[in-house]
Design a protein around this motif. Structure first.
Motif, PDB file in Angstrom:
ATOM      1  N   ILE A   1       0.850  -1.206   0.000  1.00  0.00           N
ATOM      2  CA  ILE A   1       0.000   0.000   0.000  1.00  0.00           C
ATOM      3  C   ILE A   1       0.881   1.249   0.000  1.00  0.00           C
ATOM      4  CG2 ILE A   1      -1.733   1.324   1.302  1.00  0.00           C
ATOM      5  CD1 ILE A   1      -2.820  -1.393   2.373  1.00  0.00           C
ATOM      6  N   PHE A   2       1.900   1.221   0.847  1.00  0.00           N
ATOM      7  CA  PHE A   2       2.815   2.368   0.941  1.00  0.00           C
ATOM      8  C   PHE A   2       3.379   2.742  -0.431  1.00  0.00           C
ATOM      9  CE2 PHE A   2       6.964   4.340   1.451  1.00  0.00           C
ATOM     10  CZ  PHE A   2       6.706   5.341   2.378  1.00  0.00           C
TER      11      PHE A   2
ATOM     12  N   SER B   1      -5.219  -1.011  -6.842  1.00  0.00           N
ATOM     13  CA  SER B   1      -6.292  -1.949  -7.208  1.00  0.00           C
ATOM     14  C   SER B   1      -5.712  -3.292  -7.610  1.00  0.00           C
ATOM     15  CB  SER B   1      -7.129  -1.389  -8.371  1.00  0.00           C
ATOM     16  OG  SER B   1      -8.039  -0.437  -7.901  1.00  0.00           O
ATOM     17  N   ALA B   2      -4.630  -3.235  -8.376  1.00  0.00           N
ATOM     18  CA  ALA B   2      -3.993  -4.484  -8.819  1.00  0.00           C
ATOM     19  C   ALA B   2      -3.355  -5.199  -7.635  1.00  0.00           C
ATOM     20  CB  ALA B   2      -2.955  -4.177  -9.896  1.00  0.00           C
ATOM     21  N   ALA B   3      -2.648  -4.457  -6.791  1.00  0.00           N
ATOM     22  CA  ALA B   3      -1.914  -5.072  -5.668  1.00  0.00           C
ATOM     23  C   ALA B   3      -2.867  -5.789  -4.719  1.00  0.00           C
ATOM     24  CB  ALA B   3      -1.110  -4.007  -4.926  1.00  0.00           C
ATOM     25  N   LEU B   4      -4.022  -5.175  -4.449  1.00  0.00           N
ATOM     26  CA  LEU B   4      -4.960  -5.764  -3.487  1.00  0.00           C
ATOM     27  C   LEU B   4      -6.097  -6.516  -4.178  1.00  0.00           C
ATOM     28  CD1 LEU B   4      -5.242  -2.892  -0.816  1.00  0.00           C
ATOM     29  CD2 LEU B   4      -3.573  -4.743  -0.963  1.00  0.00           C
ATOM     30  N   GLU B   5      -5.983  -6.657  -5.491  1.00  0.00           N
ATOM     31  CA  GLU B   5      -7.025  -7.373  -6.269  1.00  0.00           C
ATOM     32  C   GLU B   5      -8.412  -6.846  -5.947  1.00  0.00           C
ATOM     33  OE1 GLU B   5      -6.240 -11.472  -5.381  1.00  0.00           O
ATOM     34  OE2 GLU B   5      -4.527 -11.586  -6.740  1.00  0.00           O
ATOM     35  N   ILE B   6      -8.529  -5.534  -6.046  1.00  0.00           N
ATOM     36  CA  ILE B   6      -9.809  -4.884  -5.739  1.00  0.00           C
ATOM     37  C   ILE B   6     -10.711  -5.012  -6.962  1.00  0.00           C
ATOM     38  CG2 ILE B   6     -10.920  -2.685  -5.164  1.00  0.00           C
ATOM     39  CD1 ILE B   6      -8.312  -1.876  -3.735  1.00  0.00           C
TER      40      ILE B   6
ATOM     41  N   GLU C   1       9.330   4.550  10.346  1.00  0.00           N
ATOM     42  CA  GLU C   1       8.413   5.661  10.667  1.00  0.00           C
ATOM     43  C   GLU C   1       7.148   5.606   9.807  1.00  0.00           C
ATOM     44  OE1 GLU C   1      10.534   9.400  10.507  1.00  0.00           O
ATOM     45  OE2 GLU C   1      11.720   8.904  12.282  1.00  0.00           O
ATOM     46  N   ARG C   2       6.905   4.433   9.246  1.00  0.00           N
ATOM     47  CA  ARG C   2       5.734   4.291   8.370  1.00  0.00           C
ATOM     48  C   ARG C   2       4.516   3.829   9.167  1.00  0.00           C
ATOM     49  NH1 ARG C   2       9.138   1.864   3.113  1.00  0.00           N
ATOM     50  NH2 ARG C   2      10.203   3.844   2.781  1.00  0.00           N
ATOM     51  N   PRO C   3       3.338   3.974   8.598  1.00  0.00           N
ATOM     52  CA  PRO C   3       2.121   3.577   9.322  1.00  0.00           C
ATOM     53  C   PRO C   3       2.094   2.077   9.606  1.00  0.00           C
ATOM     54  CG  PRO C   3       1.602   4.904   7.372  1.00  0.00           C
ATOM     55  CD  PRO C   3       3.044   4.560   7.276  1.00  0.00           C
ATOM     56  N   SER C   4       1.510   1.719  10.730  1.00  0.00           N
ATOM     57  CA  SER C   4       1.349   0.299  11.079  1.00  0.00           C
ATOM     58  C   SER C   4       0.055  -0.273  10.526  1.00  0.00           C
ATOM     59  CB  SER C   4       1.340   0.119  12.595  1.00  0.00           C
ATOM     60  OG  SER C   4       2.438   0.765  13.186  1.00  0.00           O
ATOM     61  N   GLY C   5      -0.814   0.584  10.070  1.00  0.00           N
ATOM     62  CA  GLY C   5      -2.097   0.103   9.565  1.00  0.00           C
ATOM     63  C   GLY C   5      -2.665   1.026   8.509  1.00  0.00           C
ATOM     64  N   TYR C   6      -3.538   0.461   7.702  1.00  0.00           N
ATOM     65  CA  TYR C   6      -4.216   1.243   6.661  1.00  0.00           C
ATOM     66  C   TYR C   6      -5.685   0.858   6.596  1.00  0.00           C
ATOM     67  CZ  TYR C   6       0.352   2.540   4.711  1.00  0.00           C
ATOM     68  OH  TYR C   6       1.608   3.050   4.527  1.00  0.00           O
ATOM     69  N   ILE C   7      -6.489   1.860   6.256  1.00  0.00           N
ATOM     70  CA  ILE C   7      -7.892   1.614   5.903  1.00  0.00           C
ATOM     71  C   ILE C   7      -8.103   2.217   4.514  1.00  0.00           C
ATOM     72  CG2 ILE C   7     -10.299   2.119   6.453  1.00  0.00           C
ATOM     73  CD1 ILE C   7      -9.491   2.283   9.423  1.00  0.00           C
ATOM     74  N   VAL C   8      -8.357   1.353   3.547  1.00  0.00           N
ATOM     75  CA  VAL C   8      -8.648   1.828   2.198  1.00  0.00           C
ATOM     76  C   VAL C   8     -10.159   2.060   2.106  1.00  0.00           C
ATOM     77  CG1 VAL C   8      -8.444   1.350  -0.272  1.00  0.00           C
ATOM     78  CG2 VAL C   8      -6.720   0.446   1.324  1.00  0.00           C
ATOM     79  N   VAL C   9     -10.541   3.287   1.748  1.00  0.00           N
ATOM     80  CA  VAL C   9     -11.961   3.664   1.686  1.00  0.00           C
ATOM     81  C   VAL C   9     -12.411   3.595   0.230  1.00  0.00           C
ATOM     82  CG1 VAL C   9     -13.653   5.444   2.249  1.00  0.00           C
ATOM     83  CG2 VAL C   9     -11.567   5.213   3.643  1.00  0.00           C
ATOM     84  N   LEU C  10     -13.436   2.809  -0.012  1.00  0.00           N
ATOM     85  CA  LEU C  10     -13.875   2.511  -1.374  1.00  0.00           C
ATOM     86  C   LEU C  10     -15.334   2.898  -1.582  1.00  0.00           C
ATOM     87  CD1 LEU C  10     -12.539  -1.027  -0.798  1.00  0.00           C
ATOM     88  CD2 LEU C  10     -11.545   0.386  -2.615  1.00  0.00           C
ATOM     89  N   ASN C  11     -15.677   3.232  -2.807  1.00  0.00           N
ATOM     90  CA  ASN C  11     -17.083   3.435  -3.150  1.00  0.00           C
ATOM     91  C   ASN C  11     -17.581   2.231  -3.931  1.00  0.00           C
ATOM     92  OD1 ASN C  11     -19.601   4.572  -3.694  1.00  0.00           O
ATOM     93  ND2 ASN C  11     -18.895   5.543  -5.587  1.00  0.00           N
ATOM     94  N   ASP C  12     -18.617   1.608  -3.403  1.00  0.00           N
ATOM     95  CA  ASP C  12     -19.237   0.489  -4.110  1.00  0.00           C
ATOM     96  C   ASP C  12     -20.178   1.073  -5.157  1.00  0.00           C
ATOM     97  OD1 ASP C  12     -20.672  -1.704  -5.002  1.00  0.00           O
ATOM     98  OD2 ASP C  12     -20.667  -2.673  -3.027  1.00  0.00           O
ATOM     99  N   THR C  13     -19.702   1.078  -6.400  1.00  0.00           N
ATOM    100  CA  THR C  13     -20.467   1.741  -7.474  1.00  0.00           C
ATOM    101  C   THR C  13     -21.718   0.953  -7.856  1.00  0.00           C
ATOM    102  OG1 THR C  13     -19.077   0.682  -9.137  1.00  0.00           O
ATOM    103  CG2 THR C  13     -18.421   2.895  -8.414  1.00  0.00           C
TER     104      THR C  13
END
Lengths: 191, 191
Positions: free
Chosen positions: B59-60, B131-136, B79-91
């Motif tokens: 993600i980084f 999108s490719a990395a997380l197979e969204i 010094e990078r984030p320990s967590g992520y929340i990816v916010v998506l719109n379900d079209t």
């Protein structure tokens, strides 16, 4: 706890109109928006405030309430908001707008809730009519109108039923029901 | 007081990466978003969560940090984030998006701040790569990435100076300065 405040902060559409809201209250709420995040820190949001009965009536006449409650035209006299915050985009600062107004409006309504007030973010606004009524200059684009007042409405959160219907509704006791999707439905993947 | 929490909730870009974030923490934060307002109560937002080091690295690699800090490529390893929340719109639920993601993200980051964490809403995202990395799947459109971690950055709010410059900057002590417009500048009219 912020969780309690967020849970208590329901979109409210019926108020004790006799409960006045003072200008310094609206100013304090906008200050919360001012201190919230803004994309590229541009801070293009501007605000028009009203706690004046005559201006409130003009703003009210530009709003459409509760799209799913087909039989309800909006709050009756005596149950209308005592104050409004009109959220504007200053297009001289930023032509486009991602979600600054969502961030700002959430800060404002959480602040209002903490004060014992409640509100509603209204996007169904007759923008040309409101611009004319308040003589809003062309470079300020109306994004949202936040209605604020002393709540007299009971609102409950329900799980979304098997039919997937997310429309809010009112029961025979005038309790307002809001179906919310389950956490499992909205978290699509986790690592 | 929500005002204290909002003031303390600064966009943070340097973290103690050794401080783990657990999945139940990210789930609790998304639950705050779940209970927040949504236009027409459609609730089209979906979320992907990561507290996994390998996925975090992927993600980084899709993010661009702090546009105004030209000499800085983003947080260093450690010094990078320990967590992520990816916010998506379900079209499939809503083709368009007004500001639900702003409302939701503000709830999430206020919750994180209350827990002693901090975060940043990142919109400068390489969306095709992520999108490719997380197979969204195609129907989920990436809106924002929220980076979350234990803050190690000192951030102060300054008034905007006479030159009107709103760009954040870092001083010699690595203190991050954020100029914020005055209340009098952003309230354009009141009644």
């Amino acid at each position: 706890m912020i969780a309690d405040l967020i849970k208590a902060n329901r979109s409210c559409r019926r108020f004790d109109e006799g409960h006045p809201i003072h200008l310094d209250t609206l100013m304090a709420l906008v200050d919360l928006a001012r201190l919230s995040a803004s994309a590229a820190n541009l801070q293009p949001l501007k605000y028009i405030l009203s706690c004046d009965a005559e201006i409130n009536a003009q703003i009210f006449n530009c709003l459409k309430w509760a799209g799913y409650l087909k039989a309800w035209v909006g709050p009756a006299i005596g149950e209308r908001p005592s104050g409004y915050i009109v959220v504007l985009n200053d297009t001289r600062i930023s032509k486009t707008m991602d979600c600054d107004h969502g961030i700002a409006s959430q800060s404002i309504l959480l602040g209002a809730r903490e004060m014992g007030l409640a509100g509603c973010m209204l996007a169904a606004v007759n923008r040309p009519k409101l611009s004319a009524a308040l003589e809003i200059p062309d470079h300020l684009k109306i994004l949202l109108v936040l209605a604020i007042g002393k709540p007299i409405e009971q609102i409950v959160i329900d799980p979304v039923g098997a039919n997937g219907d997310i429309r809010y509704w009112r029961d025979d006791h005038q309790v307002h029901h809001v179906p919310k999707r389950a956490l499992e439905e909205i978290v699509v993947k986790h690592y």
